[in-house]
Design an enzyme around this catalytic site. Structure first.
Site, PDB file in Angstrom:
ATOM      1  N   ILE A  50       0.835  -1.217   0.000  1.00 35.02           N
ATOM      2  CA  ILE A  50       0.000   0.000   0.000  1.00 35.02           C
ATOM      3  C   ILE A  50       0.868   1.266   0.000  1.00 35.02           C
ATOM      4  O   ILE A  50       0.508   2.282  -0.606  1.00 35.02           O
ATOM      5  CB  ILE A  50      -0.982  -0.007   1.205  1.00 35.02           C
ATOM      6  CG1 ILE A  50      -1.944   1.186   1.132  1.00 35.02           C
ATOM      7  CG2 ILE A  50      -0.288  -0.045   2.536  1.00 35.02           C
ATOM      8  CD1 ILE A  50      -3.031   1.180   2.205  1.00 35.02           C
ATOM      9  N   LEU A  70      -8.622  -4.030   5.668  1.00 37.27           N
ATOM     10  CA  LEU A  70      -8.129  -5.016   6.643  1.00 37.27           C
ATOM     11  C   LEU A  70      -6.612  -4.936   6.820  1.00 37.27           C
ATOM     12  O   LEU A  70      -6.033  -5.696   7.608  1.00 37.27           O
ATOM     13  CB  LEU A  70      -8.459  -6.423   6.153  1.00 37.27           C
ATOM     14  CG  LEU A  70      -9.920  -6.838   6.047  1.00 37.27           C
ATOM     15  CD1 LEU A  70     -10.169  -7.607   4.764  1.00 37.27           C
ATOM     16  CD2 LEU A  70     -10.312  -7.678   7.238  1.00 37.27           C
ATOM     17  N   TYR A 146      -0.204  -0.743  19.148  1.00 36.93           N
ATOM     18  CA  TYR A 146      -1.213  -1.268  18.207  1.00 36.93           C
ATOM     19  C   TYR A 146      -2.595  -0.754  18.589  1.00 36.93           C
ATOM     20  O   TYR A 146      -3.317  -0.187  17.770  1.00 36.93           O
ATOM     21  CB  TYR A 146      -1.151  -2.796  18.242  1.00 36.93           C
ATOM     22  CG  TYR A 146      -2.266  -3.531  17.511  1.00 36.93           C
ATOM     23  CD1 TYR A 146      -2.180  -3.789  16.145  1.00 36.93           C
ATOM     24  CD2 TYR A 146      -3.378  -4.015  18.199  1.00 36.93           C
ATOM     25  CE1 TYR A 146      -3.184  -4.491  15.486  1.00 36.93           C
ATOM     26  CE2 TYR A 146      -4.382  -4.725  17.551  1.00 36.93           C
ATOM     27  CZ  TYR A 146      -4.280  -4.958  16.195  1.00 36.93           C
ATOM     28  OH  TYR A 146      -5.274  -5.663  15.548  1.00 36.93           O
ATOM     29  N   LYS A 150      -4.896   1.996  16.518  1.00 32.68           N
ATOM     30  CA  LYS A 150      -6.257   1.628  16.072  1.00 32.68           C
ATOM     31  C   LYS A 150      -7.276   2.586  16.707  1.00 32.68           C
ATOM     32  O   LYS A 150      -8.225   3.011  16.063  1.00 32.68           O
ATOM     33  CB  LYS A 150      -6.578   0.186  16.471  1.00 32.68           C
ATOM     34  CG  LYS A 150      -5.776  -0.891  15.719  1.00 32.68           C
ATOM     35  CD  LYS A 150      -6.529  -1.421  14.515  1.00 32.68           C
ATOM     36  CE  LYS A 150      -5.844  -2.590  13.847  1.00 32.68           C
ATOM     37  NZ  LYS A 150      -6.404  -2.943  12.547  1.00 32.68           N
ATOM     38  N   ASN A 175     -10.590 -12.191  18.567  1.00 29.01           N
ATOM     39  CA  ASN A 175      -9.856 -13.450  18.362  1.00 29.01           C
ATOM     40  C   ASN A 175     -10.546 -14.465  17.459  1.00 29.01           C
ATOM     41  O   ASN A 175     -10.966 -15.539  17.912  1.00 29.01           O
ATOM     42  CB  ASN A 175      -9.513 -14.076  19.722  1.00 29.01           C
ATOM     43  CG  ASN A 175      -8.473 -13.251  20.469  1.00 29.01           C
ATOM     44  OD1 ASN A 175      -8.779 -12.197  21.019  1.00 29.01           O
ATOM     45  ND2 ASN A 175      -7.244 -13.712  20.499  1.00 29.01           N
ATOM     46  N   VAL A 212       2.215 -17.942  28.527  1.00 28.94           N
ATOM     47  CA  VAL A 212       2.781 -16.651  28.899  1.00 28.94           C
ATOM     48  C   VAL A 212       2.132 -16.181  30.202  1.00 28.94           C
ATOM     49  O   VAL A 212       0.888 -16.180  30.318  1.00 28.94           O
ATOM     50  CB  VAL A 212       2.534 -15.626  27.763  1.00 28.94           C
ATOM     51  CG1 VAL A 212       2.946 -14.219  28.200  1.00 28.94           C
ATOM     52  CG2 VAL A 212       3.278 -16.045  26.500  1.00 28.94           C
ATOM     53  N   ASP A 296      -0.112  -7.400  28.894  1.00 28.24           N
ATOM     54  CA  ASP A 296      -1.195  -8.175  28.270  1.00 28.24           C
ATOM     55  C   ASP A 296      -2.578  -7.586  28.551  1.00 28.24           C
ATOM     56  O   ASP A 296      -2.794  -6.896  29.542  1.00 28.24           O
ATOM     57  CB  ASP A 296      -1.149  -9.606  28.807  1.00 28.24           C
ATOM     58  CG  ASP A 296      -1.636 -10.621  27.786  1.00 28.24           C
ATOM     59  OD1 ASP A 296      -2.287 -10.215  26.802  1.00 28.24           O
ATOM     60  OD2 ASP A 296      -1.351 -11.811  27.971  1.00 28.24           O
ATOM     61  N   ARG A 300     -11.179 -10.318  27.758  1.00 26.51           N
ATOM     62  CA  ARG A 300     -12.063  -9.519  26.899  1.00 26.51           C
ATOM     63  C   ARG A 300     -13.240 -10.347  26.398  1.00 26.51           C
ATOM     64  O   ARG A 300     -13.075 -11.382  25.783  1.00 26.51           O
ATOM     65  CB  ARG A 300     -11.299  -8.855  25.766  1.00 26.51           C
ATOM     66  CG  ARG A 300     -10.377  -9.738  24.989  1.00 26.51           C
ATOM     67  CD  ARG A 300      -9.370  -8.885  24.219  1.00 26.51           C
ATOM     68  NE  ARG A 300      -8.720  -9.621  23.172  1.00 26.51           N
ATOM     69  CZ  ARG A 300      -7.505  -9.339  22.716  1.00 26.51           C
ATOM     70  NH1 ARG A 300      -6.816  -8.343  23.212  1.00 26.51           N
ATOM     71  NH2 ARG A 300      -6.986 -10.049  21.736  1.00 26.51           N
TER      72      ARG A 300
END
Ligand code: NAD
Ligand code: UGA
Length: 331
Positions: A50, A70, A146, A150, A175, A212, A296, A300
């Site tokens: 892009i 996307l 991130y 967003k 997810n 993790v 983390d 959610r």
């Protein structure tokens, strides 16, 4: 319809679904591997980065009825390794797409993320688009770049909507999993995809599944076909119900801890492959696994009332979602 990021996990499923429903599709991506030759024959596909094709992309947007964006770096290991690349693609390039949609008066469906909600703040209530505060960590934990990129993009799109300059729908996926998810690896030198692909890779190679920070974090895994059904409702946009809306797509009934995800995948691996599992489940710290700057999202759960009001309900439960996703690789 123009799909930017058509070659990715969600993009490739969306393209197939649109073709099955008779839409004309134009796709852009740096990669076309997930689309396959049969699909590529049926769409106009441009293997472009892009960043190097702004005027071509302006031309394609000007002649599209709907634009679905996307394109992103969508993988936590990249947020830690290359935070500036994340902002360059996920914020500046996506902003260019939004501004072009404004210029040509095109409806934009922009993929954001459930990560914009950040941490739960101790609440176990589902995340609601209009009510839940967005809780990100300190700057030294650069994982949040991130979510921050967003979120800022969402806020700018929203402001253009308020000014009457842009019709948009922002999607916050929770997810998604399914066939063609990320990529499988032999060892960590080949990259760090998202958790489903890491666990499956470990099972295939008899290496450890790493939990993790103890694996107590929780996610709501959503099977890709349920997600596609939701997305098609949004694309059809009956009576303009999704105009200037933010919409979660996720399956609240599939919420689970990552430790439980690991146990389920071990069980399903043995059941599907008929082999003994050679992998152990091992704890690791976030910093050791991803590097410095990792923090983390603890939990959610999506509030999905907006889509439920349109008759959508996810129907693939967690075990079935994992079984179908794993069968794609193991059958
Ligand atoms: P993905 O990585 O499979 O897809 C992203 C695509 O963007 C890739 O095919 C990649 O090649 C392409 N891309 C990246 N940089 C590019 C560039 N410079 N030029 C052209 N193409 C480029 O990820 P996905 O899971 O399909 O996610 C799609 C979107 O949904 C992303 O915006 C992601 O942030 C968002 N999202 C996904 C999930 C999920 O559950 N999968 C959850 C939350 C948000
Ligand atoms: C990711 C990305 O940020 C986005 O693509 C997207 O917004 C979101 O997924 C999504 O799919 O909805 P995250 O869920 O943290 O966020 O990414 P995963 O790599 O799938 O990790 C899920 C959880 O598993 C995290 O708590 C992570 O620490 C843990 N994990 C990951 C492990 O315990 N072991 C591993 O080997 C990998």
């Amino acid at each position: 319809m123009l799909i930017l990021g058509a070659g990715g996990f969600i993009g490739s499923h969306l393209v197939e679904r649109l073709l099955n429903e008779g839409y004309n599709v134009v796709g852009i991506d740096v990669s076309d591997e997930k689309l396959g030759t049969e699909v590529l024959k049926q769409i106009d596909f441009f293997r472009w980065d892009i960043r190097n094709h702004h005027s071509d992309i302006q031309r394609l947007i000007s002649s599209s009825d709907l634009v679905v964006d996307l394109i992103a770096h969508a993988n936590p290991s990249i947020y830690i390794k290359n935070p500036l690349d994340v902002i360059s693609i996920n914020f500046f390039e996506n902003l260019f797409v939004a501004e072009t949609c404004i210029r040509y008066s095109k409806h934009l469906i922009q993929f954001s993320s459930c990560e914009v909600y950040g941490m739960s703040g101790g609440s176990d209530r589902p995340f609601s688009e209009e009510e839940t505060p967005l809780i990100l960590g300190p700057i030294c934990f650069h994982r949040w770049i991130y979510a921050c990129g967003k979120q800022f993009l969402e806020r700018i799109i929203h402001a253009h909507g308020l000014a009457g300059e842009l019709n948009y729908t922002i999607i916050r996926p929770f997810n998604f999993i399914g066939p063609k998810f990320d990529y499988l690896i032999k060892d960590r030198s080949a990259g760090t995809p998202r958790v489903f692909a890491l666990f499956l890779s470990a099972l295939l190679h008899g290496t450890p599944l790493y939990l993790v920070d103890s694996g107590s974090q929780r996610r709501s895994f959503t099977y890709i076909s349920d997600a596609m059904n939701a997305l098609m409702i949004i694309i059809r946009n009956r009576d303009g119900i999704f105009n200037r809306q933010i919409c979660n797509i996720g399956n609240p009934d599939n919420e689970t801890s990552i430790a439980n995800l690991a146990s389920l995948m071990v069980r399903l691996y043995v059941e599907i492959s008929g082999k003994v599992c050679l992998s152990e489940i091992k704890p690791v710290s976030g910093e050791d696994f991803y590097g410095r700057g990792y923090q983390d999202c603890d939990r959610r759960i999506p509030d999905i009332e907006k889509l439920k009001r349109c008759g959508w309900k996810p129907c693939v439960n967690l075990v079935e979602a994992l079984r179908r996703s794993m069968l794609f690789y193991l059958a």
